[in-house]
Every structure is written in C-alpha cells, then in structure tokens.
Scaffold this motif. Structure first.
Motif, PDB file in Angstrom:
ATOM      1  N   SER A   1      -5.779   2.572  10.269  1.00  0.00           N
ATOM      2  CA  SER A   1      -6.743   1.989   9.337  1.00  0.00           C
ATOM      3  C   SER A   1      -7.966   1.485  10.097  1.00  0.00           C
ATOM      4  O   SER A   1      -7.891   1.177  11.284  1.00  0.00           O
ATOM      5  CB  SER A   1      -6.114   0.820   8.572  1.00  0.00           C
TER       6      SER A   1
ATOM      7  N   PHE B   1       0.817  -1.212   0.000  1.00  0.00           N
ATOM      8  CA  PHE B   1       0.000   0.000   0.000  1.00  0.00           C
ATOM      9  C   PHE B   1       0.851   1.263   0.000  1.00  0.00           C
ATOM     10  O   PHE B   1       0.416   2.298  -0.522  1.00  0.00           O
ATOM     11  CB  PHE B   1      -0.986  -0.026   1.167  1.00  0.00           C
TER      12      PHE B   1
ATOM     13  N   ILE C   1      -1.278   4.571  -0.565  1.00  0.00           N
ATOM     14  CA  ILE C   1      -2.425   4.514   0.338  1.00  0.00           C
ATOM     15  C   ILE C   1      -1.901   4.402   1.764  1.00  0.00           C
ATOM     16  O   ILE C   1      -1.342   3.375   2.147  1.00  0.00           O
ATOM     17  CB  ILE C   1      -3.341   3.324   0.001  1.00  0.00           C
TER      18      ILE C   1
ATOM     19  N   ASP D   1      -9.848  -1.841   0.646  1.00  0.00           N
ATOM     20  CA  ASP D   1      -8.570  -1.944  -0.061  1.00  0.00           C
ATOM     21  C   ASP D   1      -7.956  -3.338   0.068  1.00  0.00           C
ATOM     22  O   ASP D   1      -7.354  -3.856  -0.871  1.00  0.00           O
ATOM     23  CB  ASP D   1      -7.577  -0.912   0.480  1.00  0.00           C
ATOM     24  N   LEU D   2      -8.097  -3.939   1.250  1.00  0.00           N
ATOM     25  CA  LEU D   2      -7.506  -5.248   1.520  1.00  0.00           C
ATOM     26  C   LEU D   2      -8.591  -6.247   1.887  1.00  0.00           C
ATOM     27  O   LEU D   2      -9.451  -5.968   2.720  1.00  0.00           O
ATOM     28  CB  LEU D   2      -6.508  -5.158   2.686  1.00  0.00           C
TER      29      LEU D   2
ATOM     30  N   ARG E   1      -3.629   4.670   4.805  1.00  0.00           N
ATOM     31  CA  ARG E   1      -4.467   3.939   5.758  1.00  0.00           C
ATOM     32  C   ARG E   1      -5.463   3.069   4.998  1.00  0.00           C
ATOM     33  O   ARG E   1      -6.637   3.421   4.855  1.00  0.00           O
ATOM     34  CB  ARG E   1      -5.198   4.908   6.696  1.00  0.00           C
ATOM     35  N   PRO E   2      -5.015   1.920   4.512  1.00  0.00           N
ATOM     36  CA  PRO E   2      -5.906   1.052   3.740  1.00  0.00           C
ATOM     37  C   PRO E   2      -7.043   0.495   4.582  1.00  0.00           C
ATOM     38  O   PRO E   2      -6.849   0.096   5.737  1.00  0.00           O
ATOM     39  CB  PRO E   2      -4.976  -0.069   3.265  1.00  0.00           C
ATOM     40  N   SER E   3      -8.220   0.480   4.020  1.00  0.00           N
ATOM     41  CA  SER E   3      -9.355  -0.176   4.670  1.00  0.00           C
ATOM     42  C   SER E   3      -9.244  -1.681   4.449  1.00  0.00           C
ATOM     43  O   SER E   3      -8.502  -2.140   3.579  1.00  0.00           O
ATOM     44  CB  SER E   3     -10.673   0.351   4.090  1.00  0.00           C
ATOM     45  N   TYR E   4      -9.978  -2.468   5.246  1.00  0.00           N
ATOM     46  CA  TYR E   4      -9.832  -3.916   5.140  1.00  0.00           C
ATOM     47  C   TYR E   4     -11.129  -4.645   5.467  1.00  0.00           C
ATOM     48  O   TYR E   4     -12.009  -4.142   6.162  1.00  0.00           O
ATOM     49  CB  TYR E   4      -8.717  -4.426   6.070  1.00  0.00           C
TER      50      TYR E   4
ATOM     51  N   LYS F   1      -7.625  -3.992  -3.627  1.00  0.00           N
ATOM     52  CA  LYS F   1      -6.318  -3.784  -4.258  1.00  0.00           C
ATOM     53  C   LYS F   1      -5.339  -4.896  -3.916  1.00  0.00           C
ATOM     54  O   LYS F   1      -4.375  -5.134  -4.648  1.00  0.00           O
ATOM     55  CB  LYS F   1      -5.770  -2.421  -3.854  1.00  0.00           C
TER      56      LYS F   1
END
Length: 219
Positions: free
Chosen positions: A59, A27, A32, A144-145, A34-37, A169
């Motif tokens: 995140s 990321f 990115i 994102d994850l 603070r990737p969301s998950y 992603k």
C-alpha cells in the motif's frame, strides 16, 4: 508464536493495539488488497504505526507529521509515500505546536493537552485542513483509510472534515490521549457523517462506512 502458515496477514504488527491487523481484515472483507491511506499524526514510520504494515504489503499513502525530526524518518524509511511536515487543524493557517516532556508522539497543537503533559518548547507551524491535504496531495479523492492521532484535536478536525460522496472506507481515531475520553463525541460525529463503530483497539476507535456494515461484518 508468529509466522504460522495459516496466519492470513503474517505474525507481525506495528500498531500499538494491533489496529493494523484489524484494518487489513476490514479491507479483505471489502475486497481491497492494497488500501491507500492518510496517516495524520503519523509519528514514526514503523514504531506504533497504523500504516507501516500496509506499506510493507504494497500500500501507499500520505503521512502527516509536524515534528521535523520525526518527519525526516519518514523521508528515509517510507520514500514511496507522500510525507508532509505540517500540522492538521479545523482551519488552515498557523498554530503553536507544543513539545512536551513526554515522548514525541505526544507533541500537540492542543494547549490544554500539552499543559497537562508539561510544555518544554513551543513554535509556530503551518497547518492544513484534512480537505486541503486531500485536494492538494490525493487528487481530491479520499484514501481508503484515514488514521488520525493528534493528541486532543481529533474530534474537532473530524467534525469540520467534508467527506463528500466518497469518504474513506475506514477511519481509526484515538479516543483517549490521556487528557480525557472523547469517545461519545467521536461516535456522534462519525455517525453524523455516515459511519458506524466497527471495533475498539485499545484506546482507538475504528469506524467503517455504515453502507459497508453488512459486508464487513458478514451479516
């Protein structure tokens, strides 16, 4: 040695194989912070967690854990996340959830996997599809994850997921839960969905969107 000044992501990892550090690097390459998950089969808020380090770094996301005792830990330790006590399956409805003689991280809806581990208790629980979770709890937008570890049902659940025009992603998925290696099935499934294998972390495969390969790998 931990905590060296030049460690970009710090000296701590919560994941079993350092998967969280690999993900942070992906990321960072994608810009990115603070990737969301969406953490499916989340098990524990910190122990062997692929998302705990992300949470500590700001995140936020969704944790899915069907074991009530484990889910209660998320409610206490990760209150800013969305924490769901349901199962995930290819089709929504109700399925039998098996407690096994191994640790709670090995509890599963997959009877073949559970049988090899020794079933100690079984109960019927509600299950949702990945798309239903995203629709109902993420506003229809894939985080994102996607981290998925559901002891033998991973490939079936991924195969039936519709990622649409804007998929995650990065995807972490367990390729060998002790009941057999399904890495070839997972690789084929993810390739068909537009993903490329980025790396292995222990028994987990990390995929990135094929369109992002050049940026992630710097080639």
């Amino acid at each position: 040695m931990t905590g060296h000044r030049d460690q970009w992501f710090g000296g701590r990892t919560y994941a079993q194989h350092g998967d969280d550090l690999a993900v942070l690097n992906i990321f960072k390459r994608l810009g990115i912070e603070r990737p969301s998950y969406l953490d499916v089969g989340a098990y524990h808020p910190f122990d062997l967690s692929n998302t705990a380090l992300l949470y500590e770094r700001g995140s936020r996301g969704i944790n899915v854990e069907p074991n009530e005792a484990q889910h209660a830990l998320f409610l206490r330790a990760r209150p800013d996340d969305i924490n769901l006590c349901v199962g995930v399956a290819p089709v929504s409805g109700r399925l039998t959830f098996h407690h096994v003689a191994a640790d709670p991280g090995r509890f599963t809806f997959d009877v073949a996997t559970a049988t090899t581990l020794g079933i100690t208790r079984s109960l019927e629980l509600p299950v949702m599809t990945l798309n239903e979770i995203v629709a109902h709890h993420a506003g229809g937008v894939w985080p994102d994850l996607l981290s998925i570890d559901i002891e033998g049902m991973d490939a079936d659940v991924l195969r039936t997921a519709d990622f649409g025009a804007d998929p995650p992603k990065a995807v972490i998925v367990e390729a060998d839960c002790g009941s057999g290696d399904n890495s070839h099935d997972l690789a084929a499934t993810m390739h068909a969905k537009g993903f490329a294998l980025h790396s292995w972390c222990g028994s987990n495969m990390i995929f990135v969107r094929a369109a992002d390969q050049a940026l992630v790998w710097g080639v």
